[in-house]
Enzyme design. Structure first.
Site, PDB file in Angstrom:
ATOM      1  CB  THR A   1      -0.923   0.012   1.243  1.00 17.17           C
ATOM      2  OG1 THR A   1      -0.118  -0.194   2.420  1.00 17.17           O
ATOM      3  CG2 THR A   1      -1.976  -1.064   1.171  1.00 17.17           C
TER       4      THR A   1
ATOM      5  CD  GLU B   1       4.683  -5.544   8.441  1.00 20.13           C
ATOM      6  OE1 GLU B   1       5.722  -5.805   9.076  1.00 20.13           O
ATOM      7  OE2 GLU B   1       4.522  -4.498   7.777  1.00 20.13           O
TER       8      GLU B   1
ATOM      9  CD  GLU C   1      12.857  -3.831   3.855  1.00 19.30           C
ATOM     10  OE1 GLU C   1      13.952  -3.690   3.293  1.00 19.30           O
ATOM     11  OE2 GLU C   1      11.830  -3.248   3.498  1.00 19.30           O
TER      12      GLU C   1
ATOM     13  CG  PHE D   1      14.008   2.790  16.764  1.00 16.08           C
ATOM     14  CD1 PHE D   1      14.206   1.454  17.059  1.00 16.08           C
ATOM     15  CD2 PHE D   1      13.656   3.133  15.477  1.00 16.08           C
ATOM     16  CE1 PHE D   1      14.050   0.480  16.098  1.00 16.08           C
ATOM     17  CE2 PHE D   1      13.501   2.172  14.501  1.00 16.08           C
ATOM     18  CZ  PHE D   1      13.703   0.847  14.811  1.00 16.08           C
TER      19      PHE D   1
ATOM     20  CB  CYS E   1       7.398   0.723   7.171  1.00 22.43           C
ATOM     21  SG  CYS E   1       6.883  -0.880   6.580  1.00 22.43           S
TER      22      CYS E   1
HETATM   23  C1  UDX Z   1      10.156  -0.675  10.255  1.00 23.58           C
HETATM   24  C2  UDX Z   1       9.622  -1.052  11.648  1.00 23.58           C
HETATM   25  O1  UDX Z   1      10.698  -1.115  12.583  1.00 23.58           O
HETATM   26  C3  UDX Z   1       8.851  -2.349  11.603  1.00 23.58           C
HETATM   27  O2  UDX Z   1       8.320  -2.655  12.880  1.00 23.58           O
HETATM   28  C4  UDX Z   1       7.744  -2.137  10.576  1.00 23.58           C
HETATM   29  O3  UDX Z   1       6.778  -3.068  10.558  1.00 23.58           O
HETATM   30  C5  UDX Z   1       8.367  -1.904   9.212  1.00 23.58           C
HETATM   31  O4  UDX Z   1       9.104  -0.682   9.295  1.00 23.58           O
HETATM   32  P1  UDX Z   1      12.230  -1.317   8.739  1.00 23.58           P
HETATM   33  O5  UDX Z   1      11.709  -0.290   7.797  1.00 23.58           O
HETATM   34  O6  UDX Z   1      12.650  -2.624   8.208  1.00 23.58           O
HETATM   35  O7  UDX Z   1      11.157  -1.621   9.891  1.00 23.58           O
HETATM   36  O8  UDX Z   1      13.518  -0.677   9.432  1.00 23.58           O
HETATM   37  P2  UDX Z   1      13.944  -0.161  10.877  1.00 23.58           P
HETATM   38  O9  UDX Z   1      14.963  -1.057  11.431  1.00 23.58           O
HETATM   39  O10 UDX Z   1      12.791   0.150  11.721  1.00 23.58           O
HETATM   40  O11 UDX Z   1      14.684   1.201  10.460  1.00 23.58           O
HETATM   41  C6  UDX Z   1      13.998   2.202   9.715  1.00 23.58           C
HETATM   42  C7  UDX Z   1      14.909   3.357   9.412  1.00 23.58           C
HETATM   43  O12 UDX Z   1      15.264   4.071  10.587  1.00 23.58           O
HETATM   44  C8  UDX Z   1      16.243   2.955   8.768  1.00 23.58           C
HETATM   45  O13 UDX Z   1      16.545   3.873   7.738  1.00 23.58           O
HETATM   46  C9  UDX Z   1      17.245   3.067   9.896  1.00 23.58           C
HETATM   47  O14 UDX Z   1      18.544   3.343   9.440  1.00 23.58           O
HETATM   48  C10 UDX Z   1      16.665   4.230  10.690  1.00 23.58           C
HETATM   49  N1  UDX Z   1      17.016   4.222  12.106  1.00 23.58           N
HETATM   50  C11 UDX Z   1      16.580   3.220  12.920  1.00 23.58           C
HETATM   51  C12 UDX Z   1      17.766   5.276  12.629  1.00 23.58           C
HETATM   52  O15 UDX Z   1      18.179   6.197  11.907  1.00 23.58           O
HETATM   53  N2  UDX Z   1      18.051   5.284  13.968  1.00 23.58           N
HETATM   54  C13 UDX Z   1      17.627   4.298  14.816  1.00 23.58           C
HETATM   55  O16 UDX Z   1      17.911   4.392  16.033  1.00 23.58           O
HETATM   56  C14 UDX Z   1      16.874   3.235  14.265  1.00 23.58           C
END
Ligand code: UDX
Length: 438
Positions: free
Chosen positions: A86, A151, A155, A249, A260
């Protein structure tokens, strides 16, 4: 249980593979025939840790199969899980075309009893609306249930997250369907959170918006740290020690990307507009995230004096490590800024080359990090792949025209870097000396 998983993307394929691994009979339905052919030969179309192994095991045990025929798969299954994409429309609202196309087909072939599970991230109220629609075209309407079961798979760790998620959210008020879903997930250790479909839909958006806000918060703090002399990592550790905040985070960097966060935050903003609910925090989250790549690129420009004509090496393009996914990668904005200012950009990424290649036609690609950095005026680390931690940085430094490094993910120990002859800068830390002009 017999489950049809509709959509063999990241979410669908991981879900299908793990449920098959737990003994359920799974058919994964996908409209892309080429993808189905490849999957039948055991070829997973994207990089995801351990996924090929779990898919192969499911196929070997005859618990996992692939097909293109939704009608046949629907008639056969007890549960139909919709896992199609989506993406965001231009107005920020989710593009429901793929999802609605599946619902249209279900209207034509659905007979009860069936449970339709929304795993796709869909706007609030979708489960209730689609249930009414499916029931209106079915001879046994009361036996059709549509629920929300979002979910939370990241990734790169999606298989691990599926087995060991923090929670399983089951959004339905129907007791027998709650029991059916608990049976489906019985072998997973995650706690189950039962709620209404609307709450489950909101949990998904609110979770991602909250995580995105945490990242933007620490990125804004990182900018303040740079001007005040504080160290953002010391600050993140200090605030994260408060259990009400937590350390997760709070890693500063180039900003959040991926399929996402950006999409779900935009969808939440659109929902706020639709219901006329002010939600300024989330708009600031987006603004800070959009600014971060430019803010860091300006640091590089300061270090070099000018970008025009400079050779800039980039390590890491994917939106995060352990994936080849370039969707909404912050590297794209960062590199666009450099190119717009006349820099020559060359790049290396351990996995995202083929996805990045078509998005970055003006970038020269290298197959290893040493060749990429050789002769460059500056090196920028944009994705914190483990591989970069193990490189011989001394020989990289010596091979460059100027030893300037901008570490946009704080992947290296800043104090060591400052002591080892690099003109090193990173996020939210002040170097003991300013970067020298090239
Ligand atoms: C995310 C959610 O975590 C997951 O629960 C959801 O269902 C799908 O979207 P994802 O997109 O795979 O997962 O990546 P994630 O590990 O959450 O990181 C997202 C982005 O944030 C990345 O670009 C990562 O580099 C960034 N990030 C993450 C930061 O810049 N700092 C952090 O502390 C954590």
């Amino acid at each position: 249980m017999k489950v049809s998983v509709v959509g063999a993307g990241y979410v669908g394929l991981v879900t299908a593979a793990v449920l098959a691994d737990q003994g359920h009979e799974i058919t994964c339905v996908e409209i892309d025939e080429d993808k189905v052919d490849k999957l039948k030969r055991g070829q997973v179309p994207f990089v995801e840790k351990d996924l090929s192994k779990v898919v192969a095991r499911g196929m070997r045990h005859r618990k996992l199969s692939f097909c293109t025929n939704l009608k046949v798969a629907t008639e056969w299954a007890d549960i139909i899980m919709i896992c199609v994409g989506t993406p965001t429309r231009d107005d920020g609202y989710p593009d429901m075309a793929h999802y609605e196309a599946v619902v249209d087909q279900l209207c034509e072939c659905l007979t009860g009893p069936k449970t339709v599970v929304n795993k796709s991230t869909v706007p609030m109220g979708t489960a209730r609306r689609v249930e009414a629609r499916l029931r209106s075209s079915c001879s046994q309407p009361d036996t059709i249930h549509v629920i929300s079961n979002p979910e939370f798979l990241r990734e790169g760790t999606a298989i691990h997250d599926m087995y060991h998620g923090d929670r399983i959210v089951i959004g339905t008020n129907q007791l027998d369907v709650q029991m059916q879903m608990m049976e489906l997930y019985a072998k997973l250790s995650s706690p189950v959170h039962i709620c209404s479909p609307e709450s489950a839909e909101m949990i998904k958006y609110a979770s991602n918006a909250f995580l995105a806000t945490k990242i933007s918060f620490i990125n804004a703090i990182s900018e303040l740290c740079e001007v005040t002399g504080a160290d953002v990592e010391e600050v993140a550790a200090g605030i994260g020690a408060d259990q009400r905040i937590g350390t997760e985070f709070l890693k500063p960097g180039l900003g959040y990307g991926g399929s996402c966060f950006g999409k779900d935050v935009q969808a939440l903003i659109s929902t706020c507009k639709m219901y006329e609910v002010p939600f300024g925090i989330i708009e600031s989250t987006v603004a800070i995230n959009a600014r971060q790549p430019y803010r860091l690129a300006l640091k590089l420009e300061d270090a070099l004096g000018k970008l025009d004509g400079r050779e800039i090496a980039i390590w890491g393009l994917a939106f995060k490590p352990d994936t080849d996914d370039m969707r909404d990668a912050r590297s794209l904005d960062f590199i666009k800024f450099l190119l717009d200012r006349g820099a020559h950009v060359r790049a290396y990424d351990p996995a995202a080359y083929s996805n990045a290649f078509r998005l970055l036609p003006d970038v020269q690609f290298f197959m290893n990090p040493y060749d990429c950095a050789r002769g460059a005026d500056a090196l920028c680390l944009l994705t914190e792949w483990q591989e970069f931690a193990k490189l011989d940085l001394e020989s990289v430094r010596r091979s460059m025209a100027h030893p300037i490094m901008l570490d946009c993910r704080n992947a290296y120990d800043a104090n060591k870097m400052w002591q080892s002859g690099w003109d090193y800068s990173c996020v939210g830390k002040t170097p003991p000396k300013t970067l020298t002009s090239a």
